[in-house]
Each structure stands twice: as structure tokens, then as C-alpha cells.
Write a protein that holds these residues in place. Structure first.
Motif, short mmCIF file in Angstrom:
data_model
loop_
_atom_site.label_atom_id
_atom_site.label_comp_id
_atom_site.label_asym_id
_atom_site.label_seq_id
_atom_site.Cartn_x
_atom_site.Cartn_y
_atom_site.Cartn_z
N TYR A 44 -3.37 -23.97 5.09
CA TYR A 44 -2.07 -24.30 5.65
C TYR A 44 -1.66 -23.23 6.63
O TYR A 44 -1.86 -22.05 6.32
CB TYR A 44 -1.07 -24.39 4.50
CG TYR A 44 0.39 -24.41 4.90
CD1 TYR A 44 1.02 -25.61 5.19
CD2 TYR A 44 1.13 -23.24 4.98
CE1 TYR A 44 2.36 -25.63 5.54
CE2 TYR A 44 2.46 -23.26 5.34
CZ TYR A 44 3.07 -24.45 5.62
OH TYR A 44 4.38 -24.50 5.98
N ASP A 86 -3.74 -22.29 -0.46
CA ASP A 86 -3.66 -23.53 0.31
C ASP A 86 -4.21 -23.32 1.72
O ASP A 86 -4.06 -22.25 2.30
CB ASP A 86 -2.20 -23.98 0.39
CG ASP A 86 -2.01 -25.40 0.85
OD1 ASP A 86 -3.01 -26.14 0.97
OD2 ASP A 86 -0.85 -25.78 1.10
N ASP A 114 -8.28 -29.79 -4.51
CA ASP A 114 -7.62 -29.57 -3.22
C ASP A 114 -8.49 -28.66 -2.34
O ASP A 114 -8.19 -27.49 -2.13
CB ASP A 114 -6.23 -28.95 -3.42
CG ASP A 114 -5.28 -29.90 -4.11
OD1 ASP A 114 -5.34 -31.10 -3.81
OD2 ASP A 114 -4.49 -29.43 -4.95
N LYS A 139 -7.96 -31.49 2.19
CA LYS A 139 -6.69 -31.20 2.86
C LYS A 139 -6.73 -31.69 4.31
O LYS A 139 -5.78 -32.30 4.80
CB LYS A 139 -6.39 -29.70 2.81
CG LYS A 139 -5.10 -29.29 3.48
CD LYS A 139 -3.88 -29.79 2.71
CE LYS A 139 -2.58 -29.32 3.30
NZ LYS A 139 -2.11 -28.05 2.82
N LEU A 164 -1.12 -26.91 -5.90
CA LEU A 164 -2.52 -26.67 -5.54
C LEU A 164 -3.40 -26.66 -6.78
O LEU A 164 -3.14 -25.94 -7.74
CB LEU A 164 -2.63 -25.33 -4.81
CG LEU A 164 -4.03 -24.94 -4.35
CD1 LEU A 164 -4.48 -25.88 -3.23
CD2 LEU A 164 -4.05 -23.50 -3.87
N ASN A 165 -4.43 -27.50 -6.75
CA ASN A 165 -5.44 -27.52 -7.79
C ASN A 165 -6.77 -27.23 -7.12
O ASN A 165 -7.34 -28.10 -6.46
CB ASN A 165 -5.47 -28.88 -8.49
CG ASN A 165 -6.52 -28.96 -9.56
OD1 ASN A 165 -7.43 -28.14 -9.65
ND2 ASN A 165 -6.42 -29.97 -10.40
N PRO A 166 -7.29 -26.00 -7.25
CA PRO A 166 -8.51 -25.62 -6.55
C PRO A 166 -9.71 -26.53 -6.82
O PRO A 166 -10.61 -26.62 -5.99
CB PRO A 166 -8.79 -24.20 -7.05
CG PRO A 166 -7.47 -23.69 -7.50
CD PRO A 166 -6.73 -24.89 -8.03
N ARG A 212 2.20 -28.60 3.43
CA ARG A 212 1.88 -27.68 2.35
C ARG A 212 1.58 -28.44 1.06
O ARG A 212 2.25 -29.41 0.73
CB ARG A 212 3.05 -26.73 2.14
CG ARG A 212 2.78 -25.62 1.19
CD ARG A 212 3.91 -24.60 1.24
NE ARG A 212 3.84 -23.79 0.06
CZ ARG A 212 4.67 -23.87 -0.96
NH1 ARG A 212 5.69 -24.70 -0.93
NH2 ARG A 212 4.51 -23.10 -2.00
N SER A 213 0.59 -27.96 0.32
CA SER A 213 0.27 -28.52 -1.00
C SER A 213 1.16 -27.83 -2.02
O SER A 213 1.05 -26.62 -2.23
CB SER A 213 -1.20 -28.29 -1.35
OG SER A 213 -2.03 -28.92 -0.41
N TYR A 267 -9.23 -18.35 -0.69
CA TYR A 267 -9.70 -19.71 -0.99
C TYR A 267 -10.73 -19.64 -2.12
O TYR A 267 -11.56 -18.75 -2.13
CB TYR A 267 -10.34 -20.30 0.28
CG TYR A 267 -10.83 -21.72 0.12
CD1 TYR A 267 -9.98 -22.79 0.31
CD2 TYR A 267 -12.15 -21.97 -0.23
CE1 TYR A 267 -10.43 -24.09 0.16
CE2 TYR A 267 -12.60 -23.27 -0.39
CZ TYR A 267 -11.73 -24.31 -0.19
OH TYR A 267 -12.17 -25.61 -0.34
#
Length: 128
Positions: free
Chosen positions: A65, A63, A112, A117, A107-109, A103-104, A59
Motif C-alpha cells: 500500500y 500491507d 493477502d 492485493k 491483513l492476513n499474510p 488499505r487492507s 512483507y
């Protein structure tokens, strides 16, 4: 836990201040999170549940998830909570749980986050 994980936990606590948040360190630097007493919708019995998930050590570049909710939940209409992203009951952290798979895909850190989430997963559950 990594600094990014600690920041994610702080953001979750800030986004859900009325909900007790249980945190347990994970051996690789991540964390197991359980947010308690979350209203997931009047279409469920009970209408509240815990929501659990893992924030992995990768992280924010991974994601958050899947998520898990109480395996004892039922629909008010008597139907099972299954299909379209829901499965179970499956054990999670020694609890019967229903897995929520949302699920993303892109993903854009930067946007997101774990808190974002979780908010999306709860909104999705409420809309079902």
C-alpha cells in the motif's frame, strides 16, 4: 531482496504473465514493482496503465500500500480521477502518478499477498 519479496515477485509474474513486470531492489530489502499495460477499464483514457507499488522488507506482515497508476489518465466523461481513495497527480519514481489508496484493514499474510492485493486494486479501478 528478502526471500519473501522474491517469492512475491514470482507470484506477481505468474498472476500477470502477459504483462511486463519491472523490478528494482529497494535499499532495505524490499522492491519497487511496476506492472505494465494493465487494462484498468474502458471508462479511462487510455484504458491501460502501469501499476506501481513497493513491497517493503516487512512483507508479508505489512500491507502492500499504496498503489500508483499513470498520472495522465482521464475519465472518458471528462471527469478527473480523484476522490474516494484516489489522489494526485503525485510524483512516484520520477513519473506523474495517481495514488490509489486501498488499505487492507485486516491483513492476513496467508492470503493477502502482493499479487492478490494488485488484483483487488485493479478490480476496484475497473468498477469505478
Amino acid at each position: 531482496m528478502t526471500p519473501e519479496i522474491e517469492q512475491a515477485i514470482a507470484e506477481i509474474k505468474q498472476a500477470f504473465p502477459e504483462h511486463p513486470v519491472d523490478v528494482q531492489a529497494e535499499s532495505n530489502g524490499g522492491a519497487y514493482i511496476i506492472v505494465n499495460n494493465v487494462l484498468i477499464g474502458e471508462q479511462y483514457i487510455p484504458s491501460t496503465s502501469w501499476v506501481g507499488f513497493v513491497i517493503t522488507f516487512q512483507y508479508p506482515h505489512a500491507d502492500v500500500y499504496p498503489h500508483f497508476i499513470d498520472g495522465g489518465l482521464r475519465r472518458v466523461d471528462g471527469g478527473l480521477i480523484k476522490g474516494d481513495g484516489l489522489s494526485g497527480p503525485n510524483p512516484w519514481r520520477d513519473r506523474p502518478a495517481i495514488q490509489v489508496s486501498r488499505r487492507s484493514k485486516r491483513l492476513n499474510p496467508a492470503i493477502d499477498t502482493a499479487a492478490t492485493k494488485l488484483t483487488k486494486v485493479i478490480s476496484w479501478l475497473r468498477s469505478r
